[in-house]
Write a protein that holds these residues in place. Structure first.
Motif, PDB file in Angstrom:
ATOM      1  N   GLU A  50       0.847  -1.177   0.076  1.00 38.06           N
ATOM      2  CA  GLU A  50       0.119  -0.130   0.169  1.00 38.06           C
ATOM      3  C   GLU A  50       0.892   1.217   0.090  1.00 38.06           C
ATOM      4  O   GLU A  50       0.540   2.139  -0.621  1.00 38.06           O
ATOM      5  CB  GLU A  50      -1.028   0.039   1.431  1.00 38.06           C
ATOM      6  N   VAL A  51       1.947   1.317   0.734  1.00 34.87           N
ATOM      7  CA  VAL A  51       2.749   2.424   0.839  1.00 34.87           C
ATOM      8  C   VAL A  51       3.453   2.648  -0.574  1.00 34.87           C
ATOM      9  O   VAL A  51       3.915   3.827  -1.228  1.00 34.87           O
ATOM     10  CB  VAL A  51       3.727   2.158   1.730  1.00 34.87           C
ATOM     11  N   LEU A  52       4.082   1.608  -1.025  1.00 35.83           N
ATOM     12  CA  LEU A  52       4.794   1.658  -2.462  1.00 35.83           C
ATOM     13  C   LEU A  52       3.716   2.154  -3.549  1.00 35.83           C
ATOM     14  O   LEU A  52       4.259   3.039  -4.333  1.00 35.83           O
ATOM     15  CB  LEU A  52       5.246   0.278  -2.806  1.00 35.83           C
ATOM     16  N   VAL A  53       2.630   1.659  -3.742  1.00 37.20           N
ATOM     17  CA  VAL A  53       1.631   2.175  -4.671  1.00 37.20           C
ATOM     18  C   VAL A  53       0.982   3.688  -4.382  1.00 37.20           C
ATOM     19  O   VAL A  53       1.298   4.208  -5.256  1.00 37.20           O
ATOM     20  CB  VAL A  53       0.297   1.420  -4.673  1.00 37.20           C
ATOM     21  N   TYR A 181      -1.525  -5.319 -13.551  1.00 37.09           N
ATOM     22  CA  TYR A 181      -1.377  -6.626 -12.686  1.00 37.09           C
ATOM     23  C   TYR A 181      -2.726  -6.369 -11.811  1.00 37.09           C
ATOM     24  O   TYR A 181      -2.690  -7.046 -10.828  1.00 37.09           O
ATOM     25  CB  TYR A 181       0.026  -6.337 -11.810  1.00 37.09           C
ATOM     26  N   GLY A 182      -3.525  -5.575 -12.190  1.00 40.38           N
ATOM     27  CA  GLY A 182      -4.866  -5.364 -11.382  1.00 40.38           C
ATOM     28  C   GLY A 182      -4.653  -4.697  -9.780  1.00 40.38           C
ATOM     29  O   GLY A 182      -5.615  -4.656  -9.105  1.00 40.38           O
ATOM     30  N   LEU A 183      -3.496  -4.059  -9.773  1.00 39.28           N
ATOM     31  CA  LEU A 183      -3.225  -3.268  -8.561  1.00 39.28           C
ATOM     32  C   LEU A 183      -3.872  -1.853  -8.473  1.00 39.28           C
ATOM     33  O   LEU A 183      -4.436  -1.444  -7.418  1.00 39.28           O
ATOM     34  CB  LEU A 183      -1.763  -3.022  -8.222  1.00 39.28           C
ATOM     35  N   LEU A 184      -4.128  -1.462  -9.794  1.00 43.86           N
ATOM     36  CA  LEU A 184      -4.931   0.093 -10.001  1.00 43.86           C
ATOM     37  C   LEU A 184      -5.654  -0.108 -11.160  1.00 43.86           C
ATOM     38  O   LEU A 184      -5.772  -0.803 -11.862  1.00 43.86           O
ATOM     39  CB  LEU A 184      -3.596   1.026 -10.135  1.00 43.86           C
ATOM     40  N   PRO A 185      -6.989   0.700 -10.981  1.00 45.53           N
ATOM     41  CA  PRO A 185      -7.799   0.860 -12.050  1.00 45.53           C
ATOM     42  C   PRO A 185      -6.907   1.243 -13.364  1.00 45.53           C
ATOM     43  O   PRO A 185      -6.041   2.235 -13.121  1.00 45.53           O
ATOM     44  CB  PRO A 185      -9.144   1.777 -11.798  1.00 45.53           C
ATOM     45  N   TRP A 186      -7.681   0.955 -14.574  1.00 41.31           N
ATOM     46  CA  TRP A 186      -6.906   1.461 -15.929  1.00 41.31           C
ATOM     47  C   TRP A 186      -6.978   3.036 -15.939  1.00 41.31           C
ATOM     48  O   TRP A 186      -6.255   3.612 -16.626  1.00 41.31           O
ATOM     49  CB  TRP A 186      -7.780   0.765 -16.853  1.00 41.31           C
TER      50      TRP A 186
END
Length: 251
Positions: A50-53, A181-186
């Motif tokens: 969460e911190v990295l993103v 990779y699905g970590l964030l929306p497009w």
């Protein structure tokens, strides 16, 4: 102490050692070790993710609010998994002691019963279902490891190119996109990190700590899966022997 007493103590020790369900005991130790790695390292790895993103891949809070909620809920799931597998490991170990004692007829007139065989069959079915569910968890745990591995390899490529082509703009096309990779929306901005910025991220302690934690969690999931398969083999074997004893009239 005379020879007869010594022989009696020796026979008692042999019976006690013979009553230990070694496969179930090994599986329990593996299960606890695997769950400790998976739960402990996985919990901390999610926090570091969460911190990295938030720091390097997203500018707007709304872009990673779904991921943050998922991380929060999954951390609670980790607490539940740790408690469940702790209790389930004790139950399977107790069932292993029961079936081993029944099979070897260690305690005098103690024999297997219809209820005991039914209980063993129930554990086999539940463990079988858990093994398949955990196989999916094991595969899911590989996703962040794969992402961070690709990120490290991309940074390595950038560092090599930096030594041969010192012009910074020539490295700007090399990127890692968290949205793939699905970590964030497009629609997340920027959603990716490129060039020397990406190389700088890979040099941070947060990146390496997160990477190592995910590897440990992945290994823990694999150890737990191995323990479940070992449980499955042990309980199936014990149940088959109990069925054989039941057909022979030993109840």
């Amino acid at each position: 102490m005379d020879l007869q007493t010594k022989r009696g103590c020796y026979d008692c020790c042999i019976r006690c050692i013979g009553a230990v369900p070694y496969p179930s005991l090994v599986a329990t130790l593996l299960c606890y070790a695997g769950m400790a790695l998976f739960c402990g390292c996985g919990h901390e790895a999610l926090t570091q993710t969460e911190v990295l993103v938030e720091t390097y891949f997203a500018r707007n809070v709304q872009d990673y609010v779904v991921m943050a909620s998922f991380i929060k809920y999954f951390q609670y799931v980790i607490y539940g998994l740790a408690s469940f597998f702790f209790l389930y490991g004790i139950l399977l170990l107790a069932e292993g002691f029961y079936t081993t004692s029944a099979v070897k007829q260690t305690f005098g007139e103690f024999r297997s019963t219809q209820c005991g065989r039914c209980l063993s069959l129930t554990f086999i079915i539940v463990t079988y279902i858990l093994a398949f569910i955990w196989l999916a968890v094991f595969a899911f745990t590989a996703i962040p490891v794969f992402f961070l591995f690709n990120m490290e390899q991309t940074c390595h490529t950038i560092n090599i190119l930096s030594e041969t082509t010192p012009i910074i703009n020539q490295h700007g096309w090399i990127c890692m996109d968290a949205r793939q990779y699905g970590l964030l929306p497009w629609n997340a901005m920027p959603g990716k990190s490129c060039g020397t910025t990406l190389a700088a991220i890979c040099k941070t302690s947060e990146f390496y700590v997160t990477y190592d934690l995910y590897i440990a969690a992945f290994a823990g999931a694999g150890i737990t899966l191995l323990a479940l398969f070992l449980y499955l083999v042990a309980t199936t074997y014990n149940y088959a022997v109990l069925r054989f004893l039941g057909r022979k009239g030993i109840r």
